[in-house]
Motif scaffolding. Sequence first.
Motif, mmCIF file in Angstrom:
data_model
loop_
_atom_site.group_PDB
_atom_site.id
_atom_site.type_symbol
_atom_site.label_atom_id
_atom_site.label_comp_id
_atom_site.label_asym_id
_atom_site.label_seq_id
_atom_site.Cartn_x
_atom_site.Cartn_y
_atom_site.Cartn_z
ATOM 1 N N ALA A 1 24.122 -12.844 64.633
ATOM 2 C CA ALA A 1 25.509 -12.676 64.202
ATOM 3 C C ALA A 1 26.013 -11.294 64.591
ATOM 4 O O ALA A 1 27.195 -11.095 64.832
ATOM 5 C CB ALA A 1 25.600 -12.878 62.693
ATOM 6 N N THR A 2 25.106 -10.335 64.671
ATOM 7 C CA THR A 2 25.500 -8.964 65.013
ATOM 8 C C THR A 2 26.206 -8.921 66.367
ATOM 9 O O THR A 2 27.235 -8.268 66.522
ATOM 10 C CB THR A 2 24.251 -8.052 65.039
ATOM 11 O OG1 THR A 2 23.554 -8.223 63.811
ATOM 12 C CG2 THR A 2 24.614 -6.603 65.222
ATOM 13 N N ASP B 1 32.686 -13.646 58.440
ATOM 14 C CA ASP B 1 31.237 -13.499 58.553
ATOM 15 C C ASP B 1 30.612 -14.430 57.514
ATOM 16 O O ASP B 1 30.623 -14.138 56.316
ATOM 17 C CB ASP B 1 30.874 -12.025 58.306
ATOM 18 C CG ASP B 1 29.391 -11.759 58.391
ATOM 19 O OD1 ASP B 1 28.593 -12.725 58.339
ATOM 20 O OD2 ASP B 1 29.014 -10.577 58.479
ATOM 21 N N TYR C 1 25.747 -16.297 55.355
ATOM 22 C CA TYR C 1 25.080 -16.880 54.178
ATOM 23 C C TYR C 1 25.752 -18.192 53.749
ATOM 24 O O TYR C 1 25.710 -18.556 52.568
ATOM 25 C CB TYR C 1 25.067 -15.867 53.019
ATOM 26 C CG TYR C 1 24.345 -14.593 53.384
ATOM 27 C CD1 TYR C 1 22.955 -14.548 53.464
ATOM 28 C CD2 TYR C 1 25.043 -13.435 53.711
ATOM 29 C CE1 TYR C 1 22.289 -13.398 53.836
ATOM 30 C CE2 TYR C 1 24.382 -12.269 54.096
ATOM 31 C CZ TYR C 1 23.007 -12.268 54.154
ATOM 32 O OH TYR C 1 22.344 -11.121 54.532
ATOM 33 N N SER D 1 24.537 -17.326 61.325
ATOM 34 C CA SER D 1 23.252 -16.837 61.838
ATOM 35 C C SER D 1 22.124 -17.797 61.480
ATOM 36 O O SER D 1 21.938 -18.124 60.305
ATOM 37 C CB SER D 1 22.947 -15.471 61.225
ATOM 38 O OG SER D 1 21.620 -15.093 61.506
ATOM 39 N N LYS E 1 19.366 -16.426 58.985
ATOM 40 C CA LYS E 1 19.465 -16.640 57.536
ATOM 41 C C LYS E 1 19.180 -18.096 57.182
ATOM 42 O O LYS E 1 18.540 -18.387 56.178
ATOM 43 C CB LYS E 1 20.882 -16.290 57.043
ATOM 44 C CG LYS E 1 21.432 -14.986 57.544
ATOM 45 C CD LYS E 1 20.686 -13.808 56.991
ATOM 46 C CE LYS E 1 21.194 -12.533 57.636
ATOM 47 N NZ LYS E 1 20.416 -11.372 57.248
ATOM 48 N N LYS F 1 16.957 -13.559 66.091
ATOM 49 C CA LYS F 1 18.309 -13.124 66.452
ATOM 50 C C LYS F 1 19.054 -14.203 67.240
ATOM 51 O O LYS F 1 19.440 -14.016 68.405
ATOM 52 C CB LYS F 1 18.269 -11.813 67.255
ATOM 53 C CG LYS F 1 17.726 -10.619 66.495
ATOM 54 C CD LYS F 1 18.545 -10.218 65.298
ATOM 55 C CE LYS F 1 19.791 -9.437 65.649
ATOM 56 N NZ LYS F 1 20.448 -8.913 64.423
HETATM 57 C C1 LIG Z 1 26.747 -9.930 56.149
HETATM 58 C C2 LIG Z 1 25.880 -9.952 57.353
HETATM 59 N N1 LIG Z 1 26.440 -10.135 58.564
HETATM 60 C C3 LIG Z 1 25.704 -10.159 59.688
HETATM 61 C C4 LIG Z 1 24.341 -9.995 59.653
HETATM 62 C C5 LIG Z 1 23.556 -9.990 60.943
HETATM 63 O O1 LIG Z 1 22.955 -11.202 61.212
HETATM 64 P P1 LIG Z 1 21.927 -11.343 62.447
HETATM 65 O O2 LIG Z 1 20.587 -10.908 61.972
HETATM 66 O O3 LIG Z 1 21.986 -12.792 62.810
HETATM 67 O O4 LIG Z 1 22.433 -10.469 63.550
HETATM 68 C C6 LIG Z 1 23.708 -9.791 58.419
HETATM 69 C C7 LIG Z 1 22.252 -9.572 58.354
HETATM 70 O O5 LIG Z 1 21.728 -9.059 57.404
HETATM 71 C C8 LIG Z 1 24.507 -9.779 57.244
HETATM 72 O O6 LIG Z 1 23.955 -9.578 56.038
#
Ligand SMILES: Cc1ncc(COP(=O)(O)O)c(C=O)c1O
Length: 379
Positions: A94-95, A195, A198, A226, A229, A237
Amino acid sequence: MINSKLPDVGTTIFTSMSKLASETNAINLSQGFPDFQCHPYLKERVDHYVRNDLNQYAPMSGLPALCDQIARKTAQHYQRAIDSMSEVTVTSGATEALFAAINAVVNVGDEAIVFDPAYDSYDPAIRLAGGRAVHIPLNNKFEIDFQRLDESINSRTKLIIINSPHNPTGSVLTQEQMELLQQRVLKHNLILISDEVYEHIIFDGLQHQSVNLYPDLAERSFIISSFGKTLHTTGWKVGYCIAPQNLTVEFRKIHQYLTFCTSTPLQAAIADMLEVHPEAWQQLPEFYQQKRDHLRKALEPSRLELLDCSGTYFQLVNYSAVSKLSELEFAQWLTQHHGVAVIPISVFYSEEKQQSLARLCFAKNEETLTKSAERLCQL
Ligand SMILES: Cc1ncc(COP(=O)(O)O)c(C=O)c1O
């Protein structure tokens, strides 16, 4: 020497607390990752695809099999039909999706609204795009303060970023709040990044208010999730972004130069998993609710106050009956002297705010949760 674009950014708290946890041999409830295994079928499928030579670049926008499964899951769970070819992009977590979406929208001088406490990657991504992050604190129930939101929107505002279920507070947006938000986004011609990493970790029978449920809002939104999660594979990732075609075109222009594509065997394995074991995401609310309830019950005799937790795998505790230390000092002291690593909430705020709160990650085995609670009950 180079001129730093992010002079104020250091190592993230997640890295430093995890390091402190391992140096001091503390139980690590700080960084948000499971200490249990992902589904054996997933591992078997990765093994299968690696051995069968699915080891070269995937298509830039994602393996068609995975994009189809994402569209299928979206139709099944949110009754929304999306086109897997033109509206879904698989990303490296997601990042990456957040970075690409923010950079697709924000131009030099634009303002983007984020709500504090905010996930730490939003602000630097906005600034790297040449924009200004406008931080609005959530109210004392960790809900959006719509009056402050209205006061903050101006002609430079381009983007609002929301996150529900919310890290770090565990609050979730309600239908009423989503409707109020939609009014603002439509009225001011804004773009929304939602986002939803979750999305499947929500409790007490609540329904996640995904932007997928709001057609007018979805027309102006990037919805990001993501598999880290959802499938207990944070280290892989693999994430994704759902957005209408016009937004996806711009999103992919950035994605293709950021990473081009995401690990092929992992995408293929996840596609199979979604097809064969949909219960993996369907049963996630019960799975994590049990862990939340286990931790909360085990902490009942403690002097920590447990805040409400409606979603995510984070439990907030107020430690003011135990200590007067600042949140960062408390987290360090707890790790070093009581063997439990936690995250201070103050680091999620752009302006100094001390509320005597710490975040505990309960994506852990019951034994880990029981052992940490025993230590916390001694405080
Ligand atoms: C609110 C939120 N957004 C995005 C992410 C990032 O997700 P990813 O590990 O898939 O990059 C996290 C990861 O902890 C998160 O808590």
